[in-house]
Design a protein around this motif. Structure first.
Motif, PDB file in Angstrom:
ATOM      1  N   ARG A  90      -2.947   2.254  -9.125  1.00  0.00           N
ATOM      2  CA  ARG A  90      -4.055   2.761  -8.309  1.00  0.00           C
ATOM      3  C   ARG A  90      -4.659   1.660  -7.450  1.00  0.00           C
ATOM      4  NH1 ARG A  90      -7.595   6.918 -11.949  1.00  0.00           N
ATOM      5  NH2 ARG A  90      -5.825   8.097 -12.738  1.00  0.00           N
ATOM      6  N   THR A  91      -4.679   0.424  -7.973  1.00  0.00           N
ATOM      7  CA  THR A  91      -5.337  -0.673  -7.254  1.00  0.00           C
ATOM      8  C   THR A  91      -4.436  -1.903  -7.197  1.00  0.00           C
ATOM      9  OG1 THR A  91      -6.365  -1.637  -9.211  1.00  0.00           O
ATOM     10  CG2 THR A  91      -7.606   0.113  -8.080  1.00  0.00           C
ATOM     11  N   PRO A 110       4.119   2.169  -9.764  1.00  0.00           N
ATOM     12  CA  PRO A 110       2.925   2.507  -8.976  1.00  0.00           C
ATOM     13  C   PRO A 110       1.642   2.137  -9.730  1.00  0.00           C
ATOM     14  CG  PRO A 110       3.825   4.476  -9.996  1.00  0.00           C
ATOM     15  CD  PRO A 110       4.755   3.343 -10.345  1.00  0.00           C
ATOM     16  N   ASP A 121       0.828  -1.206   0.000  1.00  0.00           N
ATOM     17  CA  ASP A 121       0.000   0.000   0.000  1.00  0.00           C
ATOM     18  C   ASP A 121       0.857   1.248   0.000  1.00  0.00           C
ATOM     19  OD1 ASP A 121      -2.470  -1.227  -0.004  1.00  0.00           O
ATOM     20  OD2 ASP A 121      -2.555  -1.361   2.181  1.00  0.00           O
ATOM     21  N   GLN A 122       0.348   2.287  -0.656  1.00  0.00           N
ATOM     22  CA  GLN A 122       0.911   3.628  -0.613  1.00  0.00           C
ATOM     23  C   GLN A 122      -0.238   4.601  -0.392  1.00  0.00           C
ATOM     24  OE1 GLN A 122       3.116   4.209  -4.322  1.00  0.00           O
ATOM     25  NE2 GLN A 122       4.961   4.172  -3.074  1.00  0.00           N
ATOM     26  N   ASP A 123       0.079   5.863  -0.200  1.00  0.00           N
ATOM     27  CA  ASP A 123      -0.966   6.863   0.056  1.00  0.00           C
ATOM     28  C   ASP A 123      -1.995   6.940  -1.066  1.00  0.00           C
ATOM     29  OD1 ASP A 123       0.186   7.528   2.467  1.00  0.00           O
ATOM     30  OD2 ASP A 123       1.363   9.171   1.624  1.00  0.00           O
ATOM     31  N   ASN A 124      -1.544   6.890  -2.312  1.00  0.00           N
ATOM     32  CA  ASN A 124      -2.461   7.059  -3.446  1.00  0.00           C
ATOM     33  C   ASN A 124      -2.647   5.785  -4.256  1.00  0.00           C
ATOM     34  OD1 ASN A 124      -2.626   9.739  -2.766  1.00  0.00           O
ATOM     35  ND2 ASN A 124      -1.008  10.358  -4.159  1.00  0.00           N
ATOM     36  N   GLY A 125      -2.552   4.636  -3.629  1.00  0.00           N
ATOM     37  CA  GLY A 125      -2.701   3.382  -4.350  1.00  0.00           C
ATOM     38  C   GLY A 125      -1.760   2.334  -3.804  1.00  0.00           C
ATOM     39  N   CYS A 126      -1.001   1.717  -4.691  1.00  0.00           N
ATOM     40  CA  CYS A 126      -0.057   0.694  -4.247  1.00  0.00           C
ATOM     41  C   CYS A 126       1.167   0.692  -5.152  1.00  0.00           C
ATOM     42  CB  CYS A 126      -0.722  -0.682  -4.219  1.00  0.00           C
ATOM     43  SG  CYS A 126      -1.346  -1.234  -5.795  1.00  0.00           S
TER      44      CYS A 126
END
Length: 95
Positions: free
Chosen positions: A68-69, A66, A44-49
């Motif tokens: 989004r999902t 990177p 996981d990251q702040d704006n997706g993965c």
């Protein structure tokens, strides 16, 4: 990260595992013949993965990308393994 229905199936000889504590869980791809080797991770990251492919043997150390999902990330990893999985499995079997 929703790990129930979002993951793409992997080629034969590889499987997904969830690793880490519940608050920092990430997914890893491991070969069935050597479960100590992590070939790819999705975290996981702040704006997706972020998906990371760890190249095996003499190839580059890793590739990060990177998404989004987790579904999109797992699709990228599954496609890479579909192309490279037999070579990696043969390298691991020869160790």
């Amino acid at each position: 990260m929703d790990t129930q229905s979002t993951l793409q199936p992997l080629p034969r000889g590889f499987h997904w595992e969830a690793q880490g504590p519940a608050t920092a869980r990430h997914l890893v791809v491991v070969p069935d013949i050597n479960p100590d080797v992590w070939l790819a991770t999705i975290g996981d990251q702040d704006n997706g993965c972020l998906a990371t492919i760890r190249r095996h043997q003499a190839r580059a150390a890793h590739i990060d990308r990177p998404f989004r999902t987790a579904a999109a990330a797992s699709g990228w990893v599954a496609r890479w393994l579909d192309r490279q999985g037999r070579l990696i499995a043969a390298e691991l079997a020869g160790q």
